[in-house]
Design an enzyme around this catalytic site. Structure first.
Site, PDB file in Angstrom:
ATOM      1  N   GLY A 195      -2.076   5.621 -27.824  1.00 17.60           N
ATOM      2  CA  GLY A 195      -2.649   6.683 -27.019  1.00 17.60           C
ATOM      3  C   GLY A 195      -1.660   7.259 -26.027  1.00 17.60           C
ATOM      4  CB  SER A 204       4.590  -4.382 -24.318  1.00 16.72           C
ATOM      5  OG  SER A 204       5.818  -5.072 -24.443  1.00 16.72           O
ATOM      6  CB  SER A 228       7.421   0.963 -19.369  1.00 15.32           C
ATOM      7  OG  SER A 228       6.212   0.695 -18.715  1.00 15.32           O
ATOM      8  CB  THR A 260       9.781   6.848 -23.449  1.00 12.82           C
ATOM      9  OG1 THR A 260       8.417   7.152 -23.712  1.00 12.82           O
ATOM     10  CG2 THR A 260      10.535   8.129 -23.125  1.00 12.82           C
ATOM     11  N   GLY A 262      11.235   4.753 -18.578  1.00 12.76           N
ATOM     12  CA  GLY A 262       9.850   4.460 -18.935  1.00 12.76           C
ATOM     13  C   GLY A 262       8.893   4.842 -17.824  1.00 12.76           C
ATOM     14  CD  GLU A 266       4.294  -2.236 -18.651  1.00 11.45           C
ATOM     15  OE1 GLU A 266       5.365  -1.825 -19.132  1.00 11.45           O
ATOM     16  OE2 GLU A 266       3.971  -3.434 -18.631  1.00 11.45           O
TER      17      GLU A 266
END
Lengths: 912, 282
Positions: A636, A675, A677, A680, A865, A868
């Site tokens: 998502g 996980s 972050s 990307t 990132g 989070e």
């Protein structure tokens, strides 16, 4: 008089071909009897609204509606939107980024359609009231509200970004159409011919022995099959971190937590659905449970795992300089202890999936954040070589860390392996909440000092993290927390210790931030203590101490591209305005007091001091189509879009020309887990390298320089440098075994180094930074808190997609607000979504996002990132604002009204 | 799975009730929420298609809310201001989806200590009309509810309507619910107040508190003390001890008992502030 019998429904204007039992949930009838799986089920209790349908134009929860009550009436589901093109509302959802994971989207669309029928351009309040019964865990609701308010308005035309301009463009999600069309395939949405349904028998006790009775007779009587630990062919122990494998797929003679599976019952779906599991032949022998980590830590407490003395899973330490000495000579010192509880991920999609055999390969299509880890651990449990397990991630209806761990993969895998038949399992809400991981409850104490100029002089932190029955990500939390407990500030004298302690509570695992949000709650509120003592403006205090390029972190790492100062600076005008508003309101001395708080975050992207490579493959087929094997699981957050944007610009083609493949462990190289972050940054970097490698091949083949422009035509790649045009005729090239005529594959593993015994080293290659202001009202008679505005400044290095970034910020703030104000999971008490509260439409403040770009030398196009980071400052900013409003210094979250009121009393005076 | 019965008339329904044990189903918002089963179990008597049962109307003696009337029906009904508190409660029951299905009668039969409908109905002096093959009976709502999840409803009986006597539809009213979030929330405390003012004096007042004891309760002693007093300064005459003595709240994960007692006083003062302000000449 009618004795209602099976009858046919009229759904979306069409009489259904199947007769439905009258007392059956309409949701189940639609999904399983009629195959209309656009309607989602999140709770079976009317708490989440995912199953919203219209009956004679009125929204109702299909899960609470007996089919008989829908007979003869006009039932409309999300499938009624489907007429080949997306309607205005669906387009508006796409355009505004209102769908992230997409599991709540059908319910949102249906509820919104009822509103829009009577009010084509509704107000914000009307949207909130009409949609308030549908929960979303990803978006923070802001973009959904906008999408509904603007559905009836003509959109401004947007041009697709040209080659080289994808990075930075607010493009719609590339995987968005199925989500807004109700066609997305989540774990519960797939069926296969001849499939079995599977349910689990789970421990009702926190700690219990058990013996099984005459299972064979019980099973035979019911025409089902039962599987237990004895049937597991491989090693019945798994964990996300191989060194800590301790969790059985099915417990053997003893269960260490409520909800632990001890047996599986599999059979024909209609038999399994009707089966009463209460009389399953098991005898429980409850034992003394270690419910509290303080109790588990004492010397004579029974050991939950043989090799873990004192029930300590692991300890973490980072120290630098001499914190104690520094604190002794500090001008001001503040000390405080705080506590947080279990927090549930509360994604709207309970775990679900299906397994089947393809030749001798076990295929599992289920919700996940980590397909390759799923493959390897499932293979281990089932005694198969990894290549005989294939994981195809289903669309994940939210994850937030919990779907990193195995849940039903080894269970349905076992049934399929044993029976040869497809096996499907769908967790109930209670099963999802009781058996999967949680955020670690923390008990923390910290002491911090400042010198006469207000600079940090000594910081000590000690945190106990309740890691529950099994290891899961406990080691990661214990390591991450000491590295991050300083916040993004410079401090030369520092000592942070952590320990993860086993109890018979739920397994604590990964949840957006791996313990760092808990630590930040203490560190950032302690900073307010210091600022107040020293009479320094609280934002100014943070600016004064903000980490700068070249200053060593608490791990001794010198960083470039440190953006915290930029974030804090960008908040300054908002801070001043908010304080001015608060002063006006509080001068009235009314029962509602305004408070303003600020907090910062930093967060290292990727695994801590461990390798975590990603690999991206891409290729051109002879027909000129371009394919990106994108294995970073999109739960998502938008990896499918962001990774493609990076790849497109690295290659130099419009993002619209890229076809996406994956994820699928048979088709996509390993992109690691979604996980930390990391996608990307790490997969993004691999995509950038792969794009560049493909580009280099094309330029070499045409003997063109780096500045040349590429374009894809049918069957050819045209290359021009402005003076010379040339083309590669793809049909003339040889097709490689992988189906491509030209392809590239590149890996990237961030440069990190191991930490020494004092936690010194380079744990992460890239960090992201952020700071948020919370502005809220406290009712000082009732202790209720209403957050009215959040301003969030986050340094992304380079913004790949501003719309998706804002969606991350808004969603992170929603979860941070829940952590601060309402969320606490109590085993056995809050295993549903009406006792466990997450924010609704009406609880969210206005959110203003400020995207800062201070490029990181390592990240792709400078990107860092974000996923989070966005949650970390929210709760402490809220707590700081509460104290600013009314003096209440909370010792634990959530700040429920009675706790706030008690803290107001304890403070004795109303500040503000 | 047992039979699923959907009678068209009340007589048929009462006949079934006399004949066999059944689960009475209306909106099913509590029935389905209480089970993980995909179908309602046992023999189900669905009352939603009984003629005339889904109607809110006034007759010679007062108002009648038929047992199949939903919360959305209450919101849409043309009712005097004395019912405003019931409408306000209706808007806070779960969500629009729940309000469209859930019934007022089902809310009282479910007998949750935190039932949103009960305080306003108590403040309307509601009676419960109970049907049985042997003939109907009527009991005050305060007697109908006996304990958490318990009512005086006997086997063979069903609620057919909620009745509000003529004398109680007077005055203005307010409902206030305190929860930890906006939508879809179970009350920590709620209050419902009805105030009937005549010539600047309190002619009648009805105050109820919910989620502060095993069943919601009227504050009879306080009402008695306030009746006949001047409207001016009414909220200041709320006596916290008369409220506290009527409540027996528990401590649970939502709030402490002490907090509930205190919050009830604040909420009552606020709804009375609101009601008196509305009546005051501007």
């Amino acid at each position: 008089m009618k004795d209602a019998v099976d009858a046919k429904l009229i759904v979306n204007g069409v009489e259904a071909g199947v007769e439905i039992a009258p007392g059956r949930r309409l949701s189940q009838a639609l999904r399983e009897d009629l195959g209309l799986r656009g309607t989602k089920v999140g709770c079976d209790a009317g708490d989440c609204g995912a199953c919203t349908v219209l009956i004679d134009g009125s929204p109702v929860c299909a899960c609470l509606t007996p089919a008989a009550q829908a007979v003869g009436r006009d039932v409309r589901t999300v499938e009624s939107f489907e007429n080949g093109v997306l309607d205005n509302l669906q387009q508006s959802f796409l355009r505004h980024g209102a769908a992230q994971c997409g599991i709540c989207t059908p319910g949102m669309l249906v509820a919104a359609s009822a509103l829009l029928t009577r009010k084509p351009v509704p107000t914000r309040t009307e949207v909130e009231d009409a949609l308030g019964g549908v929960l979303c865990r990803c978006t923070g609701y802001a973009k959904i509200v906008t999408a509904v308010m603007e559905a009836g308005l003509a959109p401004e035309p947007v041009e697709a970004p040209m080659a080289g301009q994808a990075v930075g463009a607010a493009i719609e999600r590339l995987d968005g159409v199925p989500k807004v069309a109700g066609r997305e395939q989540f774990g519960a949405d797939m069926i296969r011919e001849g499939m079995l349904a599977v349910r689990a028998i789970r421990s009702p006790h926190e700690s219990t022995g058990f013996t099984l009775g005459d299972i064979a007779a019980w099973a035979a009587e019911r025409g089902v099959e039962v599987f237990t630990a004895a049937d597991i062919p491989g090693e019945n122990r798994f964990s996300v971190i191989p060194a800590f494998r301790d969790q059985p797929a099915l417990a053997v003679s003893h269960a260490r937590m409520r909800g632990e599976a001890i047996a599986l019952v599999a059979g024909e779906p209609e038999v399994i659905e009707a089966l009463n599991l209460v009389d399953f032949p098991v005898t429980w022998v409850p034992e003394v449970s270690l419910g509290d980590p303080d109790q588990a830590e004492v010397g004579d407490a029974p050991r939950m795992h043989e090799d873990r003395e004192g029930n300590i899973l692991i300890r973490g330490l980072v120290q630098r300089g001499d914190a104690e000495a520094a604190l002794r000579s500090a001008t001001h010192v503040a000390e405080f202890a705080m506590e947080t509880g279990y927090v549930e991920h509360a994604y709207i999609e309970p775990e679900a999936g299906i397994a089947w055999m393809e030749d001798d390969v076990l295929v599992i299509r289920a919700c996940t954040q980590a397909p390759v880890m799923d493959r390897d651990d499932t293979a281990l449990v089932l005694g198969l070589p990894p290549e005989r397990v294939r994981i195809i991630p289903a669309a994940a209806g939210g994850g937030f860390g919990s779907k990193l761990d195995l849940s039903l993969q080894p269970l349905i895998g076992l049934v399929t392996l044993k029976t040869g038949r497809p096996a499907r399992m769908i967790y109930t809400r209670r099963e999802s909440m009781s058996s999967t991981t949680k955020r670690h409850p923390a008990r923390m104490r910290a002491r911090a000092g400042i010198d006469a100029k207000g600079r940090i002089a000594g910081f000590e932190f000690d945190g106990q993290f309740n890691t529950g029955a099994y290891a899961s990500w406990g080691p990661t939390v214990a390591v991450r927390v000491p590295v991050h407990a300083s916040g993004p500030y410079f401090m030369g004298d520092y000592r942070a210790r952590s320990r993860a302690v086993h109890t018979n509570g739920p397994v604590s695992g990964a949840f957006r931030g791996f313990g760092v949000p808990q630590a930040a709650i203490l560190q950032e509120t302690l900073f307010d203590d210091l600022a107040i003592k020293a009479r320094i403006d609280r934002l100014q205090f943070r600016k004064l101490n903000a980490l700068k390029d070249g200053e060593p972190t608490v791990c001794g790492q010198e960083l470039s591209g440190v953006g915290i100062a930029d974030c804090l600076e960008s908040l300054t005008p908002h801070w001043d305005e908010a304080l001015a508003r608060a002063a006006v309101i509080n001068a009235q001395k009314g029962r509602v007091r305004r408070g303003v708080g600020v907090a910062s975050c930093w967060y290292g992207c990727g695994n801590t001091a461990l390798p975590n490579p990603s690999t991206i493959r891409a290729g051109l087929r002879s027909d000129g189509t371009l394919w990106l094997h994108q294995g970073a699981t999109d739960i998502g957050q938008g990896a499918n879009t962001v990774i493609a944007q990076i790849f497109a610009d690295a290659l130099g083609v419009p993002v619209g020309r890229i076809g996406l493949i994956g994820g699928d462990t048979a088709l996509t190289p390993d992109c690691g887990k979604t996980s930390a972050s990391r996608q990307t940054f790490i997969t993004g970097k691999a995509a950038q390298l792969a794009g560049a490698a493909l580009r280099a091949q094309l330029l070499a083949m045409t003997n063109m320089g780096e500045g040349a422009t590429l374009s894809l035509d049918e069957g050819r790649v045209c290359v021009t440098d402005g003076t010379r045009d040339t083309a590669i005729e793809l049909a003339n090239l040889q097709v490689q075994p992988d189906g491509y005529v030209i392809s590239a594959e590149e890996s990237y593993d961030p440069p990190t180094g191991a930490l020494d015994e004092n936690g010194q080293g380079a744990p992460y290659a890239v960090y992201g930074y952020g700071a948020q202001i919370a502005e809220l009202d406290v009712d000082i008679e009732l202790g209720t808190v209403k957050v009215v505005r959040m301003v969030a400044a986050h340094d992304l290095g380079r913004v790949i997609n501003p719309m998706l970034a804002e969606g991350q910020i808004e969603g992170g703030i929603a979860q941070g607000l829940g952590l601060a104000l309402m969320e606490e999971y109590i085993p056995g008490r809050t295993e549903n979504l009406h006792d466990y509260l997450i924010p609704t439409f009406g609880d969210m403040p206005e959110i203003q996002s400020i995207l800062i770009e201070r490029p990181d030398p390592e990240g792709p196009f400078g990107a860092k990132g974000l996923g989070e980071h966005v949650l970390i400052p929210t709760a402490p900013a809220i707590l700081n604002a509460i104290r600013h409003a009314c003096g209440a210094r909370l010792k634990r979250v959530p700040a429920l009204p009675h706790r706030v009121l008690a803290a107001i009393r304890e403070a004795g005076e109303i500040g503000g | 799975m047992g039979a699923y019965l959907q009678p068209d008339t009340l007589d048929e329904a009462l006949g079934i009730l006399a004949r066999e044990p059944v689960t009475i189903a209306a909106g099913c918002t509590d029935l389905f929420a209480a089970t993980e089963s995909q179908s309602l179990n046992g023999t189900v008597l669905d009352v939603t298609r009984i003629e005339g049962l889904r109607r809110i109307a006034k007759d010679a003696t007062g108002w009648r809310i038929g047992a199949a009337s939903t919360w959305s029906d209450v919101i849409a009904a043309d009712l005097p201001p004395a019912f405003d508190m019931l409408k306000q409660a209706a808007r806070e029951v779960g969500s629009v989806q729940i309000q469209n299905a859930g019934t007022v009668a089902g809310n009282i039969c479910n007998a949750s200590p935190a039932a949103d409908g009960v305080p306003p109905l108590l403040s309307l002096d509601a009676h419960v009309e109970i049907g049985a093959k042997g003939g109907p009976r009527e009991v005050p709502l305060a007697e109908f509810l006996t304990a958490p999840r318990a009512t005086v409803l006997m086997p063979g009986e069903m609620v057919t309507a909620i009745r509000i006597p003529d004398v109680s539809d007077k005055g203005e009213s307010r409902f206030s619910k305190l929860g930890a979030r906006k939508y879809l929330v179970i009350s920590i405390v709620m209050v419902a107040a009805r105030l009937h003012v005549q010539d600047g004096f309190v002619r009648d007042i009805a105050l109820s508190v919910g989620a502060c004891g095993p069943v919601a309760t009227r504050l009879a002693a306080l009402e008695e003390a306030l009746r006949g007093t001047p409207l001016a300064g009414l909220p200041d005459r709320l006596q916290p001890d008369l409220i506290a003595s009527a409540l027996t709240p528990i401590t649970d994960m939502r709030a402490s008992d002490e907090y509930r007692r205190e919050a009830a006083v604040h909420l009552l003062r606020r709804v009375l502030d609101d009601l008196t302000l509305m009546r005051s000449p501007v």
